[in-house]
Write a protein that holds these residues in place. Sequence first.
Motif, PDB file in Angstrom:
ATOM      1  N   PRO A 121       0.799  -1.220   0.000  1.00 54.36           N
ATOM      2  CA  PRO A 121       0.000   0.000   0.000  1.00 54.36           C
ATOM      3  C   PRO A 121       0.835   1.276   0.000  1.00 54.36           C
ATOM      4  CG  PRO A 121       0.163  -0.768   2.238  1.00 54.36           C
ATOM      5  CD  PRO A 121       0.916  -1.771   1.372  1.00 54.36           C
ATOM      6  N   TYR A 122       2.171   1.135  -0.084  1.00 51.30           N
ATOM      7  CA  TYR A 122       3.040   2.313  -0.033  1.00 51.30           C
ATOM      8  C   TYR A 122       2.701   3.339  -1.123  1.00 51.30           C
ATOM      9  CZ  TYR A 122       5.912  -0.433   3.171  1.00 51.30           C
ATOM     10  OH  TYR A 122       6.354  -1.170   4.236  1.00 51.30           O
ATOM     11  N   ALA A 123       2.411   2.872  -2.339  1.00 48.22           N
ATOM     12  CA  ALA A 123       2.105   3.799  -3.437  1.00 48.22           C
ATOM     13  C   ALA A 123       0.881   4.655  -3.103  1.00 48.22           C
ATOM     14  CB  ALA A 123       1.888   3.019  -4.730  1.00 48.22           C
ATOM     15  N   SER A 124      -0.178   4.031  -2.641  1.00 51.78           N
ATOM     16  CA  SER A 124      -1.386   4.784  -2.299  1.00 51.78           C
ATOM     17  C   SER A 124      -1.155   5.712  -1.114  1.00 51.78           C
ATOM     18  CB  SER A 124      -2.540   3.828  -1.986  1.00 51.78           C
ATOM     19  OG  SER A 124      -2.940   3.157  -3.154  1.00 51.78           O
ATOM     20  N   LEU A 125      -0.342   5.277  -0.172  1.00 52.28           N
ATOM     21  CA  LEU A 125      -0.042   6.109   0.991  1.00 52.28           C
ATOM     22  C   LEU A 125       0.772   7.345   0.593  1.00 52.28           C
ATOM     23  CD1 LEU A 125       0.711   3.271   3.543  1.00 52.28           C
ATOM     24  CD2 LEU A 125      -1.248   4.821   3.595  1.00 52.28           C
ATOM     25  N   LEU A 126       1.657   7.193  -0.386  1.00 54.10           N
ATOM     26  CA  LEU A 126       2.401   8.354  -0.893  1.00 54.10           C
ATOM     27  C   LEU A 126       1.445   9.368  -1.523  1.00 54.10           C
ATOM     28  CD1 LEU A 126       5.527   6.660  -2.480  1.00 54.10           C
ATOM     29  CD2 LEU A 126       5.560   8.358  -0.656  1.00 54.10           C
ATOM     30  N   LEU A 127       0.528   8.880  -2.361  1.00 55.20           N
ATOM     31  CA  LEU A 127      -0.396   9.790  -3.030  1.00 55.20           C
ATOM     32  C   LEU A 127      -1.360  10.470  -2.070  1.00 55.20           C
ATOM     33  CD1 LEU A 127      -1.566   8.296  -6.447  1.00 55.20           C
ATOM     34  CD2 LEU A 127      -0.158  10.293  -5.994  1.00 55.20           C
ATOM     35  N   HIS A 171       4.186   4.666 -10.022  1.00 52.83           N
ATOM     36  CA  HIS A 171       3.656   3.393 -10.516  1.00 52.83           C
ATOM     37  C   HIS A 171       3.407   2.468  -9.332  1.00 52.83           C
ATOM     38  CE1 HIS A 171       4.195  -0.756 -12.108  1.00 52.83           C
ATOM     39  NE2 HIS A 171       3.486  -0.268 -13.118  1.00 52.83           N
ATOM     40  N   ALA A 172       2.181   1.968  -9.214  1.00 52.09           N
ATOM     41  CA  ALA A 172       1.866   0.963  -8.201  1.00 52.09           C
ATOM     42  C   ALA A 172       2.261  -0.379  -8.797  1.00 52.09           C
ATOM     43  CB  ALA A 172       0.376   0.986  -7.862  1.00 52.09           C
ATOM     44  N   SER A 173       3.292  -0.987  -8.235  1.00 49.01           N
ATOM     45  CA  SER A 173       3.816  -2.220  -8.822  1.00 49.01           C
ATOM     46  C   SER A 173       2.863  -3.392  -8.615  1.00 49.01           C
ATOM     47  CB  SER A 173       5.199  -2.534  -8.259  1.00 49.01           C
ATOM     48  OG  SER A 173       5.093  -2.891  -6.907  1.00 49.01           O
ATOM     49  N   LYS A 174       3.197  -4.492  -9.253  1.00 50.53           N
ATOM     50  CA  LYS A 174       2.389  -5.699  -9.157  1.00 50.53           C
ATOM     51  C   LYS A 174       2.435  -6.281  -7.750  1.00 50.53           C
ATOM     52  CE  LYS A 174       3.980  -8.895 -11.749  1.00 50.53           C
ATOM     53  NZ  LYS A 174       4.330  -9.849 -12.807  1.00 50.53           N
ATOM     54  N   GLY A 175       3.567  -6.110  -7.085  1.00 48.01           N
ATOM     55  CA  GLY A 175       3.759  -6.695  -5.764  1.00 48.01           C
ATOM     56  C   GLY A 175       3.076  -5.931  -4.651  1.00 48.01           C
ATOM     57  N   ILE A 176       2.858  -6.648  -3.561  1.00 47.96           N
ATOM     58  CA  ILE A 176       2.290  -6.067  -2.341  1.00 47.96           C
ATOM     59  C   ILE A 176       3.325  -6.257  -1.243  1.00 47.96           C
ATOM     60  CG2 ILE A 176       0.504  -6.318  -0.577  1.00 47.96           C
ATOM     61  CD1 ILE A 176      -1.454  -7.021  -2.705  1.00 47.96           C
ATOM     62  N   ALA A 177       3.428  -5.265  -0.373  1.00 50.50           N
ATOM     63  CA  ALA A 177       4.358  -5.358   0.752  1.00 50.50           C
ATOM     64  C   ALA A 177       3.985  -6.571   1.614  1.00 50.50           C
ATOM     65  CB  ALA A 177       4.303  -4.080   1.578  1.00 50.50           C
ATOM     66  N   GLU A 178       4.912  -6.987   2.440  1.00 48.19           N
ATOM     67  CA  GLU A 178       4.682  -8.095   3.358  1.00 48.19           C
ATOM     68  C   GLU A 178       3.276  -7.976   3.953  1.00 48.19           C
ATOM     69  OE1 GLU A 178       6.161  -8.958   7.784  1.00 48.19           O
ATOM     70  OE2 GLU A 178       7.763  -8.555   6.350  1.00 48.19           O
ATOM     71  N   VAL A 179       2.501  -9.054   3.894  1.00 49.41           N
ATOM     72  CA  VAL A 179       1.071  -9.019   4.195  1.00 49.41           C
ATOM     73  C   VAL A 179       0.731  -8.386   5.543  1.00 49.41           C
ATOM     74  CG1 VAL A 179      -1.006 -10.411   4.497  1.00 49.41           C
ATOM     75  CG2 VAL A 179       0.599 -10.970   2.692  1.00 49.41           C
ATOM     76  N   ALA A 180       1.341  -8.812   6.619  1.00 43.70           N
ATOM     77  CA  ALA A 180       1.006  -8.275   7.942  1.00 43.70           C
ATOM     78  C   ALA A 180       1.314  -6.775   7.996  1.00 43.70           C
ATOM     79  CB  ALA A 180       1.769  -9.012   9.029  1.00 43.70           C
ATOM     80  N   LYS A 181       2.447  -6.400   7.440  1.00 41.25           N
ATOM     81  CA  LYS A 181       2.848  -4.988   7.423  1.00 41.25           C
ATOM     82  C   LYS A 181       1.884  -4.183   6.548  1.00 41.25           C
ATOM     83  CE  LYS A 181       7.262  -4.405   7.384  1.00 41.25           C
ATOM     84  NZ  LYS A 181       8.662  -4.320   6.948  1.00 41.25           N
ATOM     85  N   ALA A 182       1.493  -4.743   5.408  1.00 46.81           N
ATOM     86  CA  ALA A 182       0.604  -4.051   4.486  1.00 46.81           C
ATOM     87  C   ALA A 182      -0.756  -3.778   5.123  1.00 46.81           C
ATOM     88  CB  ALA A 182       0.428  -4.863   3.202  1.00 46.81           C
ATOM     89  N   GLU A 183      -1.301  -4.760   5.817  1.00 46.85           N
ATOM     90  CA  GLU A 183      -2.609  -4.595   6.453  1.00 46.85           C
ATOM     91  C   GLU A 183      -2.549  -3.509   7.529  1.00 46.85           C
ATOM     92  OE1 GLU A 183      -5.328  -5.949   5.373  1.00 46.85           O
ATOM     93  OE2 GLU A 183      -4.389  -7.287   3.937  1.00 46.85           O
ATOM     94  N   THR A 184      -1.475  -3.499   8.309  1.00 49.53           N
ATOM     95  CA  THR A 184      -1.314  -2.486   9.355  1.00 49.53           C
ATOM     96  C   THR A 184      -1.209  -1.095   8.738  1.00 49.53           C
ATOM     97  OG1 THR A 184      -0.188  -4.058  10.781  1.00 49.53           O
ATOM     98  CG2 THR A 184       0.143  -1.733  11.282  1.00 49.53           C
ATOM     99  N   LEU A 185      -0.382  -0.956   7.716  1.00 46.46           N
ATOM    100  CA  LEU A 185      -0.204   0.334   7.057  1.00 46.46           C
ATOM    101  C   LEU A 185      -1.501   0.819   6.425  1.00 46.46           C
ATOM    102  CD1 LEU A 185       3.237  -0.259   5.361  1.00 46.46           C
ATOM    103  CD2 LEU A 185       2.770   1.262   7.272  1.00 46.46           C
ATOM    104  N   ALA A 186      -2.230  -0.085   5.798  1.00 46.28           N
ATOM    105  CA  ALA A 186      -3.496   0.282   5.165  1.00 46.28           C
ATOM    106  C   ALA A 186      -4.487   0.795   6.196  1.00 46.28           C
ATOM    107  CB  ALA A 186      -4.066  -0.913   4.408  1.00 46.28           C
ATOM    108  N   ALA A 187      -4.525   0.154   7.351  1.00 48.03           N
ATOM    109  CA  ALA A 187      -5.432   0.592   8.421  1.00 48.03           C
ATOM    110  C   ALA A 187      -5.039   1.976   8.928  1.00 48.03           C
ATOM    111  CB  ALA A 187      -5.429  -0.421   9.559  1.00 48.03           C
TER     112      ALA A 187
END
Length: 158
Positions: free
Chosen positions: A9-15, A38-54
Motif C-alpha cells: 500500500p506504499y504507493a497509495s499512501l504516498l499519493l 507506478h503501483a507495482s504488481k507486488g504487495i508489501a509483506e502481508v502483515a505490514k501491508a494490512e497495518t499500514l493500510a489501516a
Amino acid sequence: MRVLSVKQPYASLLLSGEKRFECRTYSVNGAPGLLLLHASKGIAEVAKAETLAAVGGLGPRSEWVRSAIIGVIEVTRVFGPDDHPRLTKKDVVMCGGDVWDHTLWQIGRTWRFRKPIECDGKLNLWTPPPALKRKITLALRMARVPVRLEWIPGYSRS
C-alpha cells in the motif's frame, strides 16, 4: 519525466500524503522534482501491508490498484543516511521501519490520476515507453500537474 515503481500500500499512501518520505537505498540522480508514481504488481509483506493500510485509511487489498501508473509525486528534498530529518514514529512505520541506513526522499505535492494507466513497472527509476505518451499526457492535463509536455524524448507538438 521518470517513473518510480512502489509496492502497495506504499504507493497509495504516498499519493494520499500519509507517507511523507520514500526510503531507497539509492539517491535520485539530479535535482528533486516530479516523478510519475507506478503501483507495482507486488504487495508489501502481508502483515505490514494490512497495518499500514489501516493506519492510512485505505480500503481492502482487493481494491488496491496494481501494475499501473497512478499519479505524480513531487520529491522536494533528498536526505542521505547521515543527514536524516527528525522523523516521527509514524514516518518510521510508513517507511517499513528500515530507514536509518537508507536515503529518504521527502514528498511534497501529489496528484492522483482519475484513471490509472495500466503498464508493467521496472526496478529503480525508469522512463515510460513512448507508446504510453498520449495516455500519460492526458492524465497529466486532467490532474493539472504543472509539467511541460516535452517530458518524453522524441515529443513534438505536431
